[in-house]
Motif scaffolding. Structure first.
Motif, PDB file in Angstrom:
ATOM      1  N   ILE A 221       0.833  -1.210   0.000  1.00  0.00           N
ATOM      2  CA  ILE A 221       0.000   0.000   0.000  1.00  0.00           C
ATOM      3  C   ILE A 221       0.864   1.255   0.000  1.00  0.00           C
ATOM      4  CG2 ILE A 221      -1.589   1.358   1.425  1.00  0.00           C
ATOM      5  CD1 ILE A 221      -2.896  -1.319   2.232  1.00  0.00           C
ATOM      6  N   ALA A 222       1.896   1.276   0.834  1.00  0.00           N
ATOM      7  CA  ALA A 222       2.758   2.458   0.920  1.00  0.00           C
ATOM      8  C   ALA A 222       3.500   2.721  -0.387  1.00  0.00           C
ATOM      9  CB  ALA A 222       3.758   2.296   2.062  1.00  0.00           C
ATOM     10  N   SER A 223       3.747   1.676  -1.170  1.00  0.00           N
ATOM     11  CA  SER A 223       4.501   1.848  -2.417  1.00  0.00           C
ATOM     12  C   SER A 223       3.621   2.303  -3.576  1.00  0.00           C
ATOM     13  CB  SER A 223       5.181   0.525  -2.798  1.00  0.00           C
ATOM     14  OG  SER A 223       4.226  -0.437  -3.232  1.00  0.00           O
ATOM     15  N   LEU A 224       2.301   2.253  -3.413  1.00  0.00           N
ATOM     16  CA  LEU A 224       1.396   2.622  -4.503  1.00  0.00           C
ATOM     17  C   LEU A 224       1.434   4.126  -4.755  1.00  0.00           C
ATOM     18  CD1 LEU A 224      -1.658   0.401  -3.491  1.00  0.00           C
ATOM     19  CD2 LEU A 224      -0.120   0.025  -5.437  1.00  0.00           C
ATOM     20  N   PRO A 225       1.207   4.541  -6.004  1.00  0.00           N
ATOM     21  CA  PRO A 225       1.214   5.981  -6.311  1.00  0.00           C
ATOM     22  C   PRO A 225       0.150   6.712  -5.494  1.00  0.00           C
ATOM     23  CG  PRO A 225       1.243   4.674  -8.334  1.00  0.00           C
ATOM     24  CD  PRO A 225       0.986   3.721  -7.217  1.00  0.00           C
TER      25      PRO A 225
END
Length: 480
Positions: A221-225
Motif C-alpha cells: 500500500i505504501a509503495s502505490l502511487p
C-alpha cells in the motif's frame, strides 16, 4: 558462407532488472494496479486461481518470463503465441453485467504500463534509481514487448515524457476500487499457503504468515502511487511508509551483495525442490519455526489474528475427508475456491496442462475441447437447477452414477498430449512433465517404468471420478 549470428534478446535491461529480488515487490505492486482496471478486475475474479494456487501461478509466470526473454527468437515467438491463445479464452460477464476479455487492447497496454512504472519505482525506492537513459531504454523494451504480442504499441505513448501524463490520467480517471484489489492486498497476502518445499511446516507457516501477511499489505500500500491511493481511498500510515522503505532498501542491498543467491530465478529454483525432506528444506523449516516462535508474543497479545488467518486458509475438505467425493471436489475440481464447480474451474485445469506440456495450438485446443466436453457431461448429469454451476452436494449425491464417455476421451487426449515421442507409452520423464506442478511432483508408474494407455486411463478414471485419491494425480491440482 558466413556463420549465422546467434539470436540475442531484444529485452536486455528488462531481463536484467527482473532478475533482482526487489522485482517481486514490484510485481505485487503492479498486480494491485492492474486489478483496479475494470476489465482485468472482472477477469481476475472470474478466473481467480491466483488466489487459491499462488505458488503454481508464480512458477508458471517465472517459466513464461524465461521464455519471453530467451535469446532464441523461436522460443520467444512460441511463448507469445501460447499466451495469446490463453488470453483469448479468458472472456465472460462480470458481476456488473459488463462483458470482459483478456484481449482488451487498453487493458493489455495497462499491464505493460504498470510493470514499467513499478520497475522504475522499485529502483527508486531501493535508492538505486534508473537514470533517464536507462528509463528510456526500459520503456522502449516494454513497448517492443507489447508489439511482439500483436498489440499496437501506440496504445502507449511513443515518447517517455508523454507516458507520465497518460499514466496519471489512468490512475485518476480509469481505475476503480474493486474486489480484485482487496483480494490481492488482503486475501492473497493473508492466506497464501506454504510453498511445496515447506508443506511439512504448515503450522509454523500459518503462525509467521499471520504477522507477515499484514506487513506485506502495508508495504504494498505504501509503495502505490498517491494518485491511485486517493482514487480508491486506500490510506497509507507512517508505519507503512517505514516498512516500505526498509523492504525496498533491504532487497536492493541484497541484490548488490548477493545477486546470484537472491535473484527471483535462484529463489524459484530453490522452491522448485521436489523433496521436502531435503537438507535445504530442513534448514528453511528450522528458520521458519524460529520465526514462528518470535510471533508467539504477538499472538498472545492478538490471539484472534492467528486463528483468523488459520481459518481463512483452511478450505473445507482440505485435509482427508471421510467422504472421498467431498475431498475430491474441494481439492481437485473447485480450482477457483468458490465452493462450486463451473467451466472456469475445468478451464483452469486445461490451461495448467497446456502450460506445463508447452503444447502447440492443435493439441492445446484438443485438451480444452476434451475438458469442455467433460464439463458438459457433468453439467447435464448434475446441474439439476440449470444455474450453470454444480455445488458440492450435487456432486456428492451424483458422483457414484456419473457417466464417463467424455472422461474416457479426456484421458485419451491427455495421453496423446503427454506422449510427445508417440511411443505408445508414457515414460517417467513425460509423466514428470505432466505432474510437475508448481515445484513438486510425485510419480506413480508401472513396475517397468512406463505407463501404457490402458494403465494411464484406468488410473485417471478412478481419480477423476473421485473413486479414490491418487498421490500422482493430486499433484496436477495441488495448491502449489
Amino acid at each position: 558462407m558466413p556463420e549465422s549470428m546467434p539470436d540475442t534478446t531484444p529485452y536486455p535491461l528488462l531481463r536484467e532488472l527482473s532478475g533482482e529480488l526487489g522485482w517481486g515487490l514490484a510485481m505485487v505492486r503492479a498486480v494491485v494496479l492492474q486489478a483496479a482496471h475494470p476489465q482485468i478486475a472482472a477477469a481476475l475474479m472470474d478466473d481467480s486461481t491466483f488466489l487459491t494456487h499462488p505458488w503454481r501461478r508464480l512458477h508458471n509466470t517465472m517459466v513464461s518470463l524465461q521464455r519471453l526473454f530467451d535469446e532464441r527468437s523461436e522460443v520467444r515467438e512460441r511463448e507469445v503465441a501460447r499466451l495469446n491463445r490463453m488470453h483469448a479464452r479468458i472472456t465472460g460477464v462480470g458481476a456488473d453485467g459488463a462483458g470482459f476479455t483478456a484481449m482488451d487492447p487498453e487493458a493489455r497496454a495497462w499491464v505493460h504500463a504498470t510493470l514499467f512504472e513499478s520497475t522504475v519505482a522499485m529502483r527508486r525506492n531501493s535508492t538505486r534509481p534508473l537514470d533517464w537513459a536507462a528509463q528510456q531504454q526500459l520503456y522502449a523494451e516494454f513497448r517492443l514487448l507489447l508489439a511482439a504480442f500483436g498489440d499496437d504499441p501506440a496504445a502507449l505513448p511513443e515518447q517517455l515524457p508523454h507516458f507520465w501524463p497518460y499514466y496519471e490520467r489512468m490512475l485518476s480517471e480509469r481505475l476503480e476500487h474493486s474486489a480484485a484489489v482487496d483480494s490481492v492486498l488482503h486475501r492473497l497476502l493473508d492466506t497464501v499457503p506454504p510453498p511445496p518445499l515447506l508443506r511439512s511446516q504448515r503450522s509454523a507457516w500459518v503462525a509467521v504468515r499471520s504477522i507477515a501477511g499484514p506487513i506485506a499489505a502495508h508495504i504494498t500500500i505504501a509503495s502505490l502511487p498517491p494518485t491511485f491511493r486517493d482514487r480508491v481511498r486506500i490510506n497509507s500510515t507512517v508505519l507503512s511508509d517505514v516498512l516500505m522503505v526498509g523492504a525496498y532498501q533491504g532487497t536492493g542491498l541484497a541484490a548488490l551483495c548477493l545477486p546470484s543467491v537472491t535473484s527471483p530465478w535462484a529463489l524459484a529454483d530453490l522452491l522448485d525442490a521436489e523433496d521436502d525432506q531435503q537438507p535445504v528444506a530442513a534448514v528453511f523449516g528450522a528458520l521458519l519455526r524460529g520465526a514462528s516462535a518470535l510471533t508467539s508474543v504477538v499472538r498472545t497479545v492478538r490471539p484472534n489474528a492467528a486463528a483468523t488467518a488459520t481459518a481463512a486458509t483452511a478450505r473445507p475438505g482440505r485435509e482427508a475427508a471421510a467422504w472421498p467425493a467431498e475431498r475430491f471436489f474441494t481439492q481437485v475440481l473447485d480450482q477457483t475456491g468458490d465452493g462450486t464447480l463451473g467451466w472456469p474451474d475445468l478451464a483452469s485445469l486445461a490451461r495448467e496442462v497446456a502450460c506445463r506440456l508447452d503444447l502447440d495450438a492443435e493439441p492445446e485446443s484438443a485438451v480444452y475441447a476434451a475438458f469442455h466436453d467433460w464439463w458438459q457431461e457433468l453439467s447435464t448429469a448434475l446441474d439439476a437447477d440449470g444455474d450453470g454451476v454444480i455445488t458440492m452436494q450435487q456432486y456428492v449425491d451424483g458422483a457414484s452414477t456419473l457417466p464417463t464417455p467424455a472422461l474416457v476421451n479426456l484421458a485419451d487426449v491427455l495421453f496423446d498430449a503427454t506422449d510427445s515421442e508417440h511411443s505408445g507409452t508414457i515414460s517417467p520423464e513425460e509423466y514428470h512433465r505432466l505432474l510437475h506442478t508448481g515445484f513438486s511432483h510425485q510419480l506413480a508408474t508401472t513396475p517397468d517404468g512406463d505407463l501404457t494407455r490402458a494403465a494411464f486411463t484406468t488410473e485417471f478414471l478412478h481419480f477423476m471420478a473421485g473413486h479414490r485419491p491418487d498421490p500422482a494425480w493430486e499433484q496436477l491440482t495441488a495448491d502449489s
